[in-house]
Design a protein around this motif. Structure first.
Motif, PDB file in Angstrom:
ATOM      1  N   TYR A 213     -52.665  28.432  93.827  1.00  0.00           N
ATOM      2  CA  TYR A 213     -51.662  27.453  93.399  1.00  0.00           C
ATOM      3  C   TYR A 213     -50.675  27.125  94.514  1.00  0.00           C
ATOM      4  O   TYR A 213     -50.208  25.993  94.594  1.00  0.00           O
ATOM      5  CB  TYR A 213     -50.970  27.865  92.102  1.00  0.00           C
ATOM      6  CG  TYR A 213     -50.256  29.177  92.067  1.00  0.00           C
ATOM      7  CD1 TYR A 213     -50.871  30.301  91.517  1.00  0.00           C
ATOM      8  CD2 TYR A 213     -48.970  29.314  92.544  1.00  0.00           C
ATOM      9  CE1 TYR A 213     -50.223  31.509  91.441  1.00  0.00           C
ATOM     10  CE2 TYR A 213     -48.304  30.532  92.464  1.00  0.00           C
ATOM     11  CZ  TYR A 213     -48.944  31.627  91.921  1.00  0.00           C
ATOM     12  OH  TYR A 213     -48.286  32.828  91.848  1.00  0.00           O
ATOM     13  N   ALA A 217     -50.193  23.432  95.996  1.00  0.00           N
ATOM     14  CA  ALA A 217     -48.867  22.824  96.097  1.00  0.00           C
ATOM     15  C   ALA A 217     -48.611  22.342  97.523  1.00  0.00           C
ATOM     16  O   ALA A 217     -48.042  21.273  97.749  1.00  0.00           O
ATOM     17  CB  ALA A 217     -47.800  23.828  95.676  1.00  0.00           C
ATOM     18  N   ARG A 226     -38.970  23.347  98.720  1.00  0.00           N
ATOM     19  CA  ARG A 226     -39.375  23.238  97.323  1.00  0.00           C
ATOM     20  C   ARG A 226     -40.537  24.175  97.029  1.00  0.00           C
ATOM     21  O   ARG A 226     -40.584  24.825  95.985  1.00  0.00           O
ATOM     22  CB  ARG A 226     -39.774  21.789  97.033  1.00  0.00           C
ATOM     23  CG  ARG A 226     -40.021  21.552  95.573  1.00  0.00           C
ATOM     24  CD  ARG A 226     -40.263  20.113  95.214  1.00  0.00           C
ATOM     25  NE  ARG A 226     -40.739  20.092  93.842  1.00  0.00           N
ATOM     26  CZ  ARG A 226     -39.945  20.110  92.780  1.00  0.00           C
ATOM     27  NH1 ARG A 226     -38.647  20.108  92.940  1.00  0.00           N
ATOM     28  NH2 ARG A 226     -40.444  20.126  91.561  1.00  0.00           N
ATOM     29  N   LYS A 230     -39.684  26.822  94.184  1.00  0.00           N
ATOM     30  CA  LYS A 230     -40.295  26.532  92.894  1.00  0.00           C
ATOM     31  C   LYS A 230     -41.613  27.270  92.669  1.00  0.00           C
ATOM     32  O   LYS A 230     -41.924  27.678  91.565  1.00  0.00           O
ATOM     33  CB  LYS A 230     -40.548  25.014  92.773  1.00  0.00           C
ATOM     34  CG  LYS A 230     -39.285  24.229  92.505  1.00  0.00           C
ATOM     35  CD  LYS A 230     -38.880  24.421  91.069  1.00  0.00           C
ATOM     36  CE  LYS A 230     -37.628  23.636  90.763  1.00  0.00           C
ATOM     37  NZ  LYS A 230     -37.287  23.781  89.340  1.00  0.00           N
ATOM     38  N   HIS A 231     -42.425  27.372  93.721  1.00  0.00           N
ATOM     39  CA  HIS A 231     -43.775  27.888  93.510  1.00  0.00           C
ATOM     40  C   HIS A 231     -43.923  29.356  93.898  1.00  0.00           C
ATOM     41  O   HIS A 231     -44.725  30.062  93.323  1.00  0.00           O
ATOM     42  CB  HIS A 231     -44.799  27.054  94.288  1.00  0.00           C
ATOM     43  CG  HIS A 231     -44.912  25.639  93.812  1.00  0.00           C
ATOM     44  ND1 HIS A 231     -45.853  25.241  92.897  1.00  0.00           N
ATOM     45  CD2 HIS A 231     -44.188  24.540  94.107  1.00  0.00           C
ATOM     46  CE1 HIS A 231     -45.712  23.938  92.659  1.00  0.00           C
ATOM     47  NE2 HIS A 231     -44.705  23.493  93.379  1.00  0.00           N
ATOM     48  N   PRO A 234     -40.509  32.504  92.014  1.00  0.00           N
ATOM     49  CA  PRO A 234     -40.571  32.989  90.633  1.00  0.00           C
ATOM     50  C   PRO A 234     -41.708  33.989  90.394  1.00  0.00           C
ATOM     51  O   PRO A 234     -41.545  34.939  89.644  1.00  0.00           O
ATOM     52  CB  PRO A 234     -40.794  31.715  89.814  1.00  0.00           C
ATOM     53  CG  PRO A 234     -40.254  30.628  90.652  1.00  0.00           C
ATOM     54  CD  PRO A 234     -40.528  31.030  92.069  1.00  0.00           C
ATOM     55  N   SER A 235     -42.840  33.781  91.046  1.00  0.00           N
ATOM     56  CA  SER A 235     -43.940  34.724  90.854  1.00  0.00           C
ATOM     57  C   SER A 235     -43.758  35.960  91.712  1.00  0.00           C
ATOM     58  O   SER A 235     -44.126  37.060  91.317  1.00  0.00           O
ATOM     59  CB  SER A 235     -45.275  34.072  91.205  1.00  0.00           C
ATOM     60  OG  SER A 235     -45.526  33.008  90.351  1.00  0.00           O
ATOM     61  N   LEU A 308     -39.145  36.327  82.494  1.00  0.00           N
ATOM     62  CA  LEU A 308     -39.441  35.438  83.616  1.00  0.00           C
ATOM     63  C   LEU A 308     -40.899  34.990  83.621  1.00  0.00           C
ATOM     64  O   LEU A 308     -41.266  34.085  84.347  1.00  0.00           O
ATOM     65  CB  LEU A 308     -39.139  36.146  84.940  1.00  0.00           C
ATOM     66  CG  LEU A 308     -37.660  36.263  85.293  1.00  0.00           C
ATOM     67  CD1 LEU A 308     -37.473  37.099  86.546  1.00  0.00           C
ATOM     68  CD2 LEU A 308     -37.062  34.880  85.506  1.00  0.00           C
ATOM     69  N   PRO A 310     -43.828  33.185  81.908  1.00  0.00           N
ATOM     70  CA  PRO A 310     -44.114  32.287  80.786  1.00  0.00           C
ATOM     71  C   PRO A 310     -45.322  32.728  79.975  1.00  0.00           C
ATOM     72  O   PRO A 310     -45.417  32.431  78.791  1.00  0.00           O
ATOM     73  CB  PRO A 310     -44.379  30.936  81.446  1.00  0.00           C
ATOM     74  CG  PRO A 310     -44.218  31.108  82.891  1.00  0.00           C
ATOM     75  CD  PRO A 310     -43.953  32.535  83.205  1.00  0.00           C
ATOM     76  N   ARG A 311     -46.253  33.441  80.624  1.00  0.00           N
ATOM     77  CA  ARG A 311     -47.449  33.867  79.900  1.00  0.00           C
ATOM     78  C   ARG A 311     -47.094  34.829  78.770  1.00  0.00           C
ATOM     79  O   ARG A 311     -47.750  34.874  77.749  1.00  0.00           O
ATOM     80  CB  ARG A 311     -48.418  34.555  80.849  1.00  0.00           C
ATOM     81  CG  ARG A 311     -49.522  33.638  81.263  1.00  0.00           C
ATOM     82  CD  ARG A 311     -50.362  34.273  82.328  1.00  0.00           C
ATOM     83  NE  ARG A 311     -49.637  34.282  83.592  1.00  0.00           N
ATOM     84  CZ  ARG A 311     -50.217  34.186  84.757  1.00  0.00           C
ATOM     85  NH1 ARG A 311     -51.504  34.105  84.836  1.00  0.00           N
ATOM     86  NH2 ARG A 311     -49.513  34.183  85.867  1.00  0.00           N
ATOM     87  N   ARG A 313     -43.908  34.884  77.468  1.00  0.00           N
ATOM     88  CA  ARG A 313     -42.964  34.193  76.588  1.00  0.00           C
ATOM     89  C   ARG A 313     -43.675  33.283  75.598  1.00  0.00           C
ATOM     90  O   ARG A 313     -43.306  33.162  74.463  1.00  0.00           O
ATOM     91  CB  ARG A 313     -41.987  33.360  77.428  1.00  0.00           C
ATOM     92  CG  ARG A 313     -40.574  33.888  77.408  1.00  0.00           C
ATOM     93  CD  ARG A 313     -39.684  32.982  78.211  1.00  0.00           C
ATOM     94  NE  ARG A 313     -40.222  32.732  79.529  1.00  0.00           N
ATOM     95  CZ  ARG A 313     -39.955  31.632  80.221  1.00  0.00           C
ATOM     96  NH1 ARG A 313     -39.211  30.681  79.710  1.00  0.00           N
ATOM     97  NH2 ARG A 313     -40.445  31.484  81.432  1.00  0.00           N
TER      98      ARG A 313
END
Lengths: 319, 624
Positions: A213, A217, A226, A230-231, A234-235, A308, A310-311, A313
């Motif tokens: 990913y 990106a 960015r 963004k990419h 967070p991970s 943090l 999303p999987r 959440r």
């Protein structure tokens, strides 16, 4: 979420704290001497020691004393110091406040810096910024903190005297009085604790940079800033959270060596004194606080990781 | 020959060498590649693993692996030399001119970002800063509608993992289109998707190409997909273009022996029998100038064993992953009856999520079951857990995994891997060398490590390990899906020989209908954990089938098909789980009736061996 995730862990937390206090209590029994011999000194008569023991309640069987302590502790009464005769709560509370302040500075400044340095090292993998940061981090991991502290004193209070070498304000100093002597202990702690965070963040960033990913990106032609914000971040930050949590717990649980070197009146210094004077109630309270901090920090790290991600959440089939 | 000027060409690659250094030696990933493509045309890059086709896809976006470099040659897109671009210019070029649809969209979408944001960031560089949030959102919705993603507006707020594989691929395409590219590069866009989903995605791509008119490059190992989609094709082998030109010429009238061999080695759903494998050594010799003997295109037809005893009997098998069944949910696998006879190859066919691997794991004792009876050799009950099974039973049931590279310990030699079961089950009179010879590997391979073998060789070692203990039943889970077609048929022939000579019953799990046609004796078609049809291979591929089987057949894309039919919209939408009642296929079935939603269809006997579970009358199930 609450019942499946938090409650079982809280249950385990109670068990952990119980085990920690039992271990510390047992270890204190195994040490030669007790509070009575320590207070009265080497030349005390056996009669005087016996009387003091009775006064302090040390003549009862260890198991009985532990159970009594436990019963009181559950109601929030942690007993009085065997040395000063004062309730242990306020004394330990003051030390906890001092340590929290020191730890707070280290966490806010040091750990943020560590995450950024780890990110930079990961992004510039195998180039000079990475080599520099990784080497310094490796040195930080390898050198014991008392050497780091001693070197800092040598540099910043002897060669260039800008910071005091030790805290002279004494046991009951306020935060304001302690503040000027804060930088050197904080720096030593940052140096040691950040090393692990930097290395973990670096590895994590490198892993994320190699994912499909991030590659995709990049090929979208977005800016580097960015891409990173963004990419990547967070991970990348998720696996690092647990290391951060362990370090936070380590700091608040009393950083014995660094506090002793700088004579900083925190939890670590208090623990050393209490062990020397065999002041069991104080030691047990410090143990309880230390164990609780570890448990809470890890719980928070796991919760943060869940929030943090999303999987976790948004499970796939709930819409 | 193309005689346009450079600016008129969408792609003009000239004499390109891409290399990396291995020690002080320079290794070429691509050598002397020259390609040209006119505006608005579609170029297929076809090749097997190691052919450099993915490197070629990266080259078109000026992206190379960190250790690789351009050692000679140029790449011009619309007259722009892409490897001369750097920094901001390169970013602008990627943002506005050329876009990539990645191979595995599930991994290529950032898991921590919402779909909407990932789509709109592609607009950033090509549009004015004054563009409002609402108009960007509207454009994102428009893009998702363009690729036929259901419920586009709601999708913007979702994260990638909330979509199925096919939907993720649609999002990947929408993301590539966000920048309004003049060239779209698709790297294996449908590999790993189910056949129906693949057909639907390719239909979408065909439509998008018609509407938007950009040039496209499609990288694939699948000759059928290339034939359907591309006007031009270049066949790559070991970094070189061996043949290129109009797709119809190259694929219907190939001139290079590699292209001929590749085409001959692809199994077909329309033709029974195992195709010949590709003779790599002869092609190497041809490349060095030797004479190439004509390729023998004859297929090997397998004979089904007659009247042998059953080795595996499954009756009434049900598996439910929910420990406490929720209302409205149904077991993952329900009421499966299945037999495998000695020497027989039974294919278990279905899309991903159909429960075929679950059934194999239950037979292997790796997965528990809620109901059902499993019998080995018509006498021994199989205990649910492998730990409770006798040694002789464990020896009789062996499994071969899909990925030979991950199922072999990388630090153990081939000898270790093969002799382990021999020692464990105390097999006398068989050596590792004999076991290797049995699967057609040289005996001096015993001391090699898995990393020193090719994919096909590793799969042979996996087979040798499974059959050396002398099993009566082998579970073969997608054993050829990860292999190149040229190696695939040799493994299929090996399976055929082992079934015949060692009297082994194979339960062969696969999603590939062409492979089923070439090697299976009987076929069981599974949909959402329920058997919908079973029969001999000729009956399944015959004129009467279950609507689901018909859909699978219609979705297969092969070289030489007329490629004009399209999958009806929504036909590729697989429900998340089986319905609590009625026919599992009701939600997608073109023949659906009221009864299908409430009553589970009975098995209709078409012949003694062929049965279909469907409410519709048989004459409606005949192919048109």
């Amino acid at each position: 979420m609450l019942t499946r995730f938090v409650l079982p862990r809280l249950g385990w937390a109670v068990v952990t704290i119980m085990l920690a206090t039992m271990l510390v209590f047992g270890a204190m029994q195994a040490l030669p001497g007790d509070a009575a011999t320590q207070i009265l000194g080497q030349n005390a008569t056996p009669e005087a020691v016996f009387t003091l023991r009775r006064q302090l309640g040390l003549d009862q069987a260890p198991l009985e004393r532990f159970i009594t302590w436990l019963g009181h502790a559950l109601t929030g009464n942690f007993g009085t110091s065997l040395v000063s005769g004062q309730p242990v709560g306020p004394e330990v509370g003051r030390a906890l406040l001092n340590t929290s302040f020191l730890a707070g500075i280290t966490i806010v400044v040091g750990f943020t810096l560590a995450l950024v340095l780890g990110l930079v090292a990961g992004l510039f993998r195998d180039r000079w910024p990475d080599s520099l940061i990784s080497t310094v981090a490796l040195v930080g991991m390898s050198i014991p903190e008392f050497i780091v502290a001693t070197l800092l004193v040598l540099m910043f209070s002897i060669t260039i005297p800008i910071f005091p070498a030790v805290v002279v304000a004494g046991q009951n100093a306020t935060i304001a009085e302690l503040a000027p002597s804060m930088p050197l202990p904080a720096l030593s702690l940052m140096f040691v604790a950040s090393a692990y965070i930097i290395r973990m963040m670096r590895t994590s960033v490198i892993d994320v940079m190699e994912t499909d990913y991030v590659h995709t990106a990049r090929l979208k032609g977005i800016s580097m800033a960015r891409l990173v914000v963004k990419h990547v971040v967070p991970s990348a930050i998720l696996p690092t959270l647990n290391v951060v949590a362990m370090n936070v717990a380590w700091l608040i649980g009393g950083v014995v060596v660094v506090e002793s070197i700088f004579n900083y009146p925190g939890m670590g210094s208090l623990m050393i004194q209490s062990v020397q004077s065999r002041d069991l109630p104080t030691i047990l309270l410090i143990t309880v606080i230390g164990a609780m901090t570890f448990v809470i920090c890890n719980l928070l790290a796991d919760l943060a990781a869940t929030l943090l991600n999303p999987r976790l959440r948004y499970p796939r089939n709930s819409k | 020959m193309i005689t346009a000027t450079k600016e008129d060409l969408a792609i003009d690659v000239h004499g390109l060498d891409i290399s990396y250094m291995s020690g002080s030696r320079r290794v070429n990933v691509l050598s002397g590649v020259s390609l040209q493509l006119r505006q608005g045309e579609v170029l297929g890059l076809v090749g097997e693993s190691g052919s450099g086709k993915s490197t070629m896809a990266g080259v078109l976006l000026a992206s190379l692996r960190t250790s690789s470099f351009v050692s000679s040659g140029t790449v011009h897109l619309d007259g722009v030399d892409v490897f001369k671009l750097a920094g901001k210019e390169l970013r602008a070029f990627r943002a506005g001119h050329v876009a990539l649809v990645p191979q595995n969209a599930g991994a290529a979408l950032t898991p921590t970002m919402r779909i909407g944001e990932q789509l709109t960031e592609g607009f950033r560089l090509d549009s004015a800063a004054s563009e409002t949030c609402e108009s960007r959102r509207a454009r994102a919705i428009e893009l998702l509608k363009l690729v036929r993603l259901p419920d586009a507006a709601a999708a913007l707020e979702k994260y990638p993992h909330q979509f199925s594989g096919g939907q993720q691929q649609r999002i990947g395409i929408a993301m590539a289109l966000a920048a309004r590219p003049r060239l779209l590069v698709l790297d294996e866009p449908t590999t790993g998707l189910d056949v129906v989903t693949q057909a639907a995605i390719l239909d979408t791509l065909t439509r998008l190409h018609k509407e938007l008119g950009m040039a496209m490059v499609l990288v694939s190992h699948d000759l059928g997909v290339i034939d359907k989609m591309c006007s031009q094709v270049a066949v790559l082998r070991r970094g070189k273009v061996v043949e290129s030109g109009d797709t119809s010429t190259v694929l219907r009238n190939p001139s290079h022996p590699y292209t001929k061999g590749l085409l001959a080695s692809v199994p077909r759903v329309t033709v029974p029998g195992i195709p010949p494998s590709l003779d790599d050594a002869a092609i190497d010799a041809f490349e060095k100038g030797a004479e190439m003997h004509p390729v023998d295109g004859a297929l090997y037809e397998r004979l089904a064993p007659q009247g042998t005893a059953p080795v595996l009997t499954i009756r009434g098998l049900s598996v439910d992953y929910n420990r406490k069944p929720k209302p409205g949910s149904a077991p993952t696998v329900l009421d499966v009856d299945l037999d495998v006879h000695a020497g027989e190859i039974v294919a278990l066919v279905g899309e991903s999520g159909s429960g075929k691997s679950t059934i194999a794991n239950v037979v292997a004792g790796l997965q528990g079951r809620q109901a059902g009876q499993l019998t080995l050799n018509a006498q021994t009950e199989l205990a649910p857990r492998v730990a409770h099974r006798a040694k002789s039973v464990r020896r009789a049931v062996q499994i071969i995994f899909q990925n030979a590279d991950t199922s072999l310990n990388p630090r153990r030699t081939v000898r270790d891997a093969i002799t382990r079961p021999l020692r464990l089950f105390n097999v006398k009179g068989l050596t590792a060398e004999q076991a290797l010879a049995e699967v057609g590997l040289p005996v001096n391979f015993t001391e090699r490590l898995p990393g020193q073998l090719s994919g096909g060789q590793r799969q042979r070692v996996g087979i040798a390990r499974a059959v050396s203990a002398g099993p009566s039943l082998v579970l073969a889970d997608e054993i050829v899906s990860a292999l190149d077609v040229s190696v695939q048929s040799s493994i299929l022939r090996l399976m055929d020989r082992l079934a015949k000579e060692n009297n082994i019953g194979f339960l062969f799990i696969t999603h590939d209908l062409a492979v089923v046609r070439s090697v299976a004796d009987r076929v069981v078609v599974l949909y959402l954990g329920r058997i919908v049809e079973e029969g001999t291979v000729s009956e399944i591929f015959g004129s009467v089938s279950h609507p689901y089987t018909s859909l699978l057949m219609a979705s297969v894309i092969e070289v030489g098909d007329d490629h004009s039919g399209a999958i009806a919209p929504g036909q590729d939408e697989v429900p998340a789980g089986p319905p609590a009642q009625g026919c599992p296929f009701a939600s997608r079935c073109p023949l659906v009736m009221d009864i299908c939603r409430s009553v589970r269809p009975p098995a209709i006997e078409v012949s003694g061996t062929h049965s279909i579970r469907c409410h519709a009358p048989l004459e409606k199930l005949e192919h048109l």
